[in-house]
Motif scaffolding. Structure first.
Motif, PDB file in Angstrom:
ATOM      1  N   LEU A   1       0.835  -1.204   0.000  1.00  0.00           N
ATOM      2  CA  LEU A   1       0.000   0.000   0.000  1.00  0.00           C
ATOM      3  C   LEU A   1       0.866   1.248   0.000  1.00  0.00           C
ATOM      4  N   ASP A   2       1.880   1.256   0.845  1.00  0.00           N
ATOM      5  CA  ASP A   2       2.812   2.379   0.912  1.00  0.00           C
ATOM      6  C   ASP A   2       3.512   2.572  -0.433  1.00  0.00           C
ATOM      7  N   LEU A   3       3.889   1.464  -1.044  1.00  0.00           N
ATOM      8  CA  LEU A   3       4.560   1.501  -2.343  1.00  0.00           C
ATOM      9  C   LEU A   3       3.648   2.094  -3.408  1.00  0.00           C
ATOM     10  N   ASP A   4       2.394   1.683  -3.380  1.00  0.00           N
ATOM     11  CA  ASP A   4       1.436   2.151  -4.383  1.00  0.00           C
ATOM     12  C   ASP A   4       1.163   3.643  -4.226  1.00  0.00           C
ATOM     13  N   ILE A   5       1.108   4.115  -2.996  1.00  0.00           N
ATOM     14  CA  ILE A   5       0.851   5.537  -2.750  1.00  0.00           C
ATOM     15  C   ILE A   5       1.982   6.404  -3.299  1.00  0.00           C
ATOM     16  N   ILE A   6       3.221   5.948  -3.093  1.00  0.00           N
ATOM     17  CA  ILE A   6       4.379   6.748  -3.496  1.00  0.00           C
ATOM     18  C   ILE A   6       4.731   6.576  -4.970  1.00  0.00           C
ATOM     19  N   TYR A   7       4.733   5.320  -5.432  1.00  0.00           N
ATOM     20  CA  TYR A   7       5.229   5.035  -6.779  1.00  0.00           C
ATOM     21  C   TYR A   7       4.167   4.511  -7.750  1.00  0.00           C
ATOM     22  N   GLY A   8       2.942   4.332  -7.270  1.00  0.00           N
ATOM     23  CA  GLY A   8       1.902   3.706  -8.088  1.00  0.00           C
ATOM     24  C   GLY A   8       1.728   4.310  -9.475  1.00  0.00           C
ATOM     25  N   ARG A   9       1.722   5.626  -9.555  1.00  0.00           N
ATOM     26  CA  ARG A   9       1.510   6.305 -10.846  1.00  0.00           C
ATOM     27  C   ARG A   9       2.632   5.999 -11.824  1.00  0.00           C
ATOM     28  N   GLN A  10       3.875   6.013 -11.341  1.00  0.00           N
ATOM     29  CA  GLN A  10       5.019   5.741 -12.217  1.00  0.00           C
ATOM     30  C   GLN A  10       5.061   4.266 -12.623  1.00  0.00           C
ATOM     31  N   PHE A  11       4.693   3.380 -11.718  1.00  0.00           N
ATOM     32  CA  PHE A  11       4.653   1.961 -12.044  1.00  0.00           C
ATOM     33  C   PHE A  11       3.634   1.699 -13.153  1.00  0.00           C
ATOM     34  N   LYS A  12       2.507   2.392 -13.078  1.00  0.00           N
ATOM     35  CA  LYS A  12       1.470   2.227 -14.088  1.00  0.00           C
ATOM     36  C   LYS A  12       1.962   2.720 -15.453  1.00  0.00           C
ATOM     37  N   LYS A  13       2.685   3.845 -15.456  1.00  0.00           N
ATOM     38  CA  LYS A  13       3.235   4.369 -16.712  1.00  0.00           C
ATOM     39  C   LYS A  13       4.228   3.386 -17.310  1.00  0.00           C
ATOM     40  N   LEU A  14       5.056   2.780 -16.464  1.00  0.00           N
ATOM     41  CA  LEU A  14       6.036   1.804 -16.931  1.00  0.00           C
ATOM     42  C   LEU A  14       5.339   0.603 -17.547  1.00  0.00           C
ATOM     43  N   GLU A  15       4.329   0.113 -16.885  1.00  0.00           N
ATOM     44  CA  GLU A  15       3.581  -1.045 -17.392  1.00  0.00           C
ATOM     45  C   GLU A  15       2.912  -0.730 -18.724  1.00  0.00           C
ATOM     46  N   GLU A  16       2.309   0.463 -18.821  1.00  0.00           N
ATOM     47  CA  GLU A  16       1.628   0.853 -20.061  1.00  0.00           C
ATOM     48  C   GLU A  16       2.629   1.011 -21.205  1.00  0.00           C
ATOM     49  N   LEU A  17       3.802   1.556 -20.908  1.00  0.00           N
ATOM     50  CA  LEU A  17       4.818   1.747 -21.937  1.00  0.00           C
ATOM     51  C   LEU A  17       5.314   0.409 -22.469  1.00  0.00           C
ATOM     52  N   ILE A  18       5.550  -0.530 -21.583  1.00  0.00           N
ATOM     53  CA  ILE A  18       5.994  -1.860 -22.002  1.00  0.00           C
ATOM     54  C   ILE A  18       4.927  -2.537 -22.857  1.00  0.00           C
ATOM     55  N   THR A  19       3.672  -2.395 -22.453  1.00  0.00           N
ATOM     56  CA  THR A  19       2.563  -2.979 -23.217  1.00  0.00           C
ATOM     57  C   THR A  19       2.495  -2.382 -24.613  1.00  0.00           C
ATOM     58  N   ASP A  20       2.634  -1.052 -24.716  1.00  0.00           N
ATOM     59  CA  ASP A  20       2.596  -0.373 -26.018  1.00  0.00           C
ATOM     60  C   ASP A  20       3.744  -0.826 -26.908  1.00  0.00           C
ATOM     61  N   MET A  21       4.935  -0.937 -26.343  1.00  0.00           N
ATOM     62  CA  MET A  21       6.101  -1.297 -27.124  1.00  0.00           C
ATOM     63  C   MET A  21       6.024  -2.758 -27.595  1.00  0.00           C
ATOM     64  N   ARG A  22       5.468  -3.632 -26.778  1.00  0.00           N
ATOM     65  CA  ARG A  22       5.279  -5.010 -27.174  1.00  0.00           C
ATOM     66  C   ARG A  22       4.269  -5.108 -28.310  1.00  0.00           C
ATOM     67  N   ALA A  23       3.207  -4.301 -28.231  1.00  0.00           N
ATOM     68  CA  ALA A  23       2.196  -4.299 -29.281  1.00  0.00           C
ATOM     69  C   ALA A  23       2.776  -3.797 -30.592  1.00  0.00           C
ATOM     70  N   LEU A  24       3.612  -2.752 -30.520  1.00  0.00           N
ATOM     71  CA  LEU A  24       4.243  -2.205 -31.717  1.00  0.00           C
ATOM     72  C   LEU A  24       5.200  -3.216 -32.340  1.00  0.00           C
ATOM     73  N   LYS A  25       5.927  -3.921 -31.480  1.00  0.00           N
ATOM     74  CA  LYS A  25       6.883  -4.911 -31.978  1.00  0.00           C
ATOM     75  C   LYS A  25       6.189  -6.069 -32.648  1.00  0.00           C
ATOM     76  N   ALA A  26       4.988  -6.402 -32.165  1.00  0.00           N
ATOM     77  CA  ALA A  26       4.244  -7.532 -32.721  1.00  0.00           C
ATOM     78  C   ALA A  26       3.619  -7.235 -34.077  1.00  0.00           C
ATOM     79  N   GLN A  27       3.565  -5.947 -34.446  1.00  0.00           N
ATOM     80  CA  GLN A  27       2.953  -5.578 -35.736  1.00  0.00           C
ATOM     81  C   GLN A  27       3.858  -5.915 -36.912  1.00  0.00           C
TER      82      GLN A  27
END
Length: 214
Positions: free
Chosen positions: A188-214
């Motif tokens: 919970l403490d981790l999510d409060i402090i870093y949650g937003r950045q972790f989500k951006k990292l996850e979304e970026l990896i997902t986007d890049m994987r999708a682009l690579k698969a095209q």
């Protein structure tokens, strides 16, 4: 930069002429480095905050007559600082001689392993911190007065170390809860402090994987 990476990214989809592979890859590369740098800076700041917080705690506790508690908390935080520095060094040592996607995936793997390492320590940290706080509270003059009042108004034949049995029961239940949910508290403490950045990292990896698969 005069424009944020997010603004440049949006602009790239407005004009098809700007959707050439090199430019798209460059935006991803810069976006990748930006998120990694930001997280590493946040981790470094957090280490400094822990060190400063421990010293402040020691001074404050000493001023209010609880120097041993302050020292005890510093001792508990010391391994955390050592772990944090070691883990941050690992992140800086990740190989950058690879594609942005591979680098981000390596960083994400390190991040998850690092979180597991921290969670193992926090399983001990929170219960030990709780024990220290309770011990100080019970041993203090104020704590002694509170126990005396409780025994006066709510007498019981079960008394240990001048502390009513029902107080021990509450302390024990709370301790078991702290032990049970220590990792959850850390997450919970981790999510409060870093949650937003972790989500951006996850979304970026997902986007890049999708682009690579095209």
């Amino acid at each position: 930069m005069s424009k944020s990476i997010e603004a440049m990214w949006k602009q790239g989809f407005v004009s098809e002429g700007e959707l050439s592979a090199p430019k798209v890859n460059d935006l991803y590369n810069r976006k990748s480095q930006n998120i990694v740098d930001k997280l590493q800076n946040m981790f470094a700041v957090n280490i400094k905050a822990i060190v400063i917080g421990a010293l402040v705690m020691l001074v404050v506790m000493s001023l209010i007559g609880a120097p041993w508690l302050g020292l005890y908390i510093c001792v508990l935080l010391a391994p955390l600082v050592l772990i944090a520095r070691k883990e941050l060094t690992k992140s800086h040592n990740l190989s950058k001689g690879q594609s942005s996607l591979e680098y981000l995936e390596s960083f994400d793997t390190w991040l998850k392993n690092s979180m597991d390492t921290y969670s193992k320590y926090y399983r001990f940290f929170y219960p030990l911190f709780y024990i220290g706080m309770v011990t100080q509270g019970l041993a203090s003059n104020a704590g002694g007065k509170v126990m005396a009042l409780l025994l006066k108004h709510y007498p019981t034949e079960y008394v240990l170390l001048e502390i009513p049995g029902y107080v021990w029961a509450v302390i024990t239940v709370l301790f078991l809860l702290v032990v049970r949910y220590s990792e959850a508290l850390y997450r919970l403490d981790l999510d409060i402090i870093y949650g937003r950045q972790f989500k951006k990292l996850e979304e970026l990896i997902t986007d890049m994987r999708a682009l690579k698969a095209q």
